[in-house]
Design a protein around this motif. Structure first.
Motif, PDB file in Angstrom:
ATOM      1  N   CYS A  45       5.915   0.633   8.243  1.00  0.00           N
ATOM      2  CA  CYS A  45       5.607   1.943   7.656  1.00  0.00           C
ATOM      3  C   CYS A  45       5.111   2.918   8.709  1.00  0.00           C
ATOM      4  O   CYS A  45       4.980   4.112   8.431  1.00  0.00           O
ATOM      5  CB  CYS A  45       4.584   1.819   6.526  1.00  0.00           C
ATOM      6  SG  CYS A  45       2.919   1.384   7.058  1.00  0.00           S
ATOM      7  N   GLY A  51       2.713   2.468   2.328  1.00  0.00           N
ATOM      8  CA  GLY A  51       2.888   3.147   3.617  1.00  0.00           C
ATOM      9  C   GLY A  51       1.628   3.769   4.168  1.00  0.00           C
ATOM     10  O   GLY A  51       1.684   4.579   5.090  1.00  0.00           O
ATOM     11  N   CYS A 100       0.826  -1.223   0.000  1.00  0.00           N
ATOM     12  CA  CYS A 100       0.000   0.000   0.000  1.00  0.00           C
ATOM     13  C   CYS A 100       0.853   1.263   0.000  1.00  0.00           C
ATOM     14  O   CYS A 100       0.325   2.371   0.038  1.00  0.00           O
ATOM     15  CB  CYS A 100      -0.969   0.000   1.174  1.00  0.00           C
ATOM     16  SG  CYS A 100      -0.209   0.434   2.754  1.00  0.00           S
ATOM     17  N   CYS A 157      -2.229  -2.398   4.325  1.00  0.00           N
ATOM     18  CA  CYS A 157      -1.967  -3.692   3.687  1.00  0.00           C
ATOM     19  C   CYS A 157      -1.337  -4.725   4.622  1.00  0.00           C
ATOM     20  O   CYS A 157      -1.476  -5.916   4.417  1.00  0.00           O
ATOM     21  CB  CYS A 157      -1.079  -3.511   2.460  1.00  0.00           C
ATOM     22  SG  CYS A 157       0.655  -3.161   2.853  1.00  0.00           S
ATOM     23  N   ALA A 158      -0.597  -4.293   5.612  1.00  0.00           N
ATOM     24  CA  ALA A 158       0.086  -5.179   6.575  1.00  0.00           C
ATOM     25  C   ALA A 158       1.186  -6.034   5.941  1.00  0.00           C
ATOM     26  O   ALA A 158       1.606  -7.019   6.533  1.00  0.00           O
ATOM     27  CB  ALA A 158      -0.912  -6.070   7.309  1.00  0.00           C
ATOM     28  N   CYS A 197      -0.741   2.298   5.803  1.00  0.00           N
ATOM     29  CA  CYS A 197      -1.291   1.490   6.902  1.00  0.00           C
ATOM     30  C   CYS A 197      -2.542   0.746   6.439  1.00  0.00           C
ATOM     31  O   CYS A 197      -3.560   0.703   7.115  1.00  0.00           O
ATOM     32  CB  CYS A 197      -1.594   2.352   8.123  1.00  0.00           C
ATOM     33  SG  CYS A 197      -1.820   1.388   9.633  1.00  0.00           S
ATOM     34  N   CYS A 238       4.165  -4.971   5.457  1.00  0.00           N
ATOM     35  CA  CYS A 238       5.444  -4.408   5.901  1.00  0.00           C
ATOM     36  C   CYS A 238       5.685  -4.811   7.352  1.00  0.00           C
ATOM     37  O   CYS A 238       6.436  -4.170   8.075  1.00  0.00           O
ATOM     38  CB  CYS A 238       5.421  -2.887   5.780  1.00  0.00           C
ATOM     39  SG  CYS A 238       4.179  -2.128   6.858  1.00  0.00           S
TER      40      CYS A 238
HETATM   41 FE1  FES Z   1       1.053  -1.161   3.810  1.00  0.00          FE
HETATM   42 FE2  FES Z   1       2.718  -0.665   5.833  1.00  0.00          FE
HETATM   43  S1  FES Z   1       3.100  -0.534   3.735  1.00  0.00           S
HETATM   44  S2  FES Z   1       0.636  -1.233   5.930  1.00  0.00           S
END
Ligand code: FES
Length: 106
Positions: free
Chosen positions: A86, A42, A40, A46-47, A44, A49
């Motif tokens: 992220c 950064g 995603c 997609c999870a 927050c 990272c």
């Molecule tokens: Fe997607 Fe961290 S890059 S939640």
């Protein structure tokens, strides 16, 4: 620059230079650390990272926000040390931060 250590699922350490003000995820992506996907970008959302923060660093990196907690529900092998990289801002106090990358994301 701030040094950050990423331990991959094979136990190999990747030490990278991170720009203060950027995020731990951005440092991983810029340096092609294996296992951090950050689909995603950064936001927050997609999870992919997900990392585990070493115990001795938990105080300095702080706790996940409620939004991050919700997103972590979608991560693989969530532990008390889990964070979304992220959402960890790089600052000089994090010099030497060590995080471990799970075997797979989500
Ligand atoms: Fe997607 Fe961290 S890059 S939640």
């Amino acid at each position: 620059m701030v040094k950050i250590n990423f331990i991959d699922h094979k136990g190999e350490t990747h030490t990278v230079d991170a720009e203060p003000g950027s995020t731990v995820m951005e440092a991983a992506i810029r340096n092609a650390v294996p296992g951090i996907l950050a689909e995603c970008g950064g936001a927050c959302a997609c999870a992919t990272c997900h990392v585990w923060v070493a115990d001795e660093w938990k105080e300095k990196t702080g706790d996940p926000s409620p939004m991050e907690e919700d997103m972590l529900d979608f991560a693989f092998d969530v532990r008390p040390a889990s964070r979304l990289s992220c959402q960890i801002k790089v600052s000089p106090e994090l010099e030497g931060l060590t995080v471990t990358v799970p075997e797979r994301q989500a």
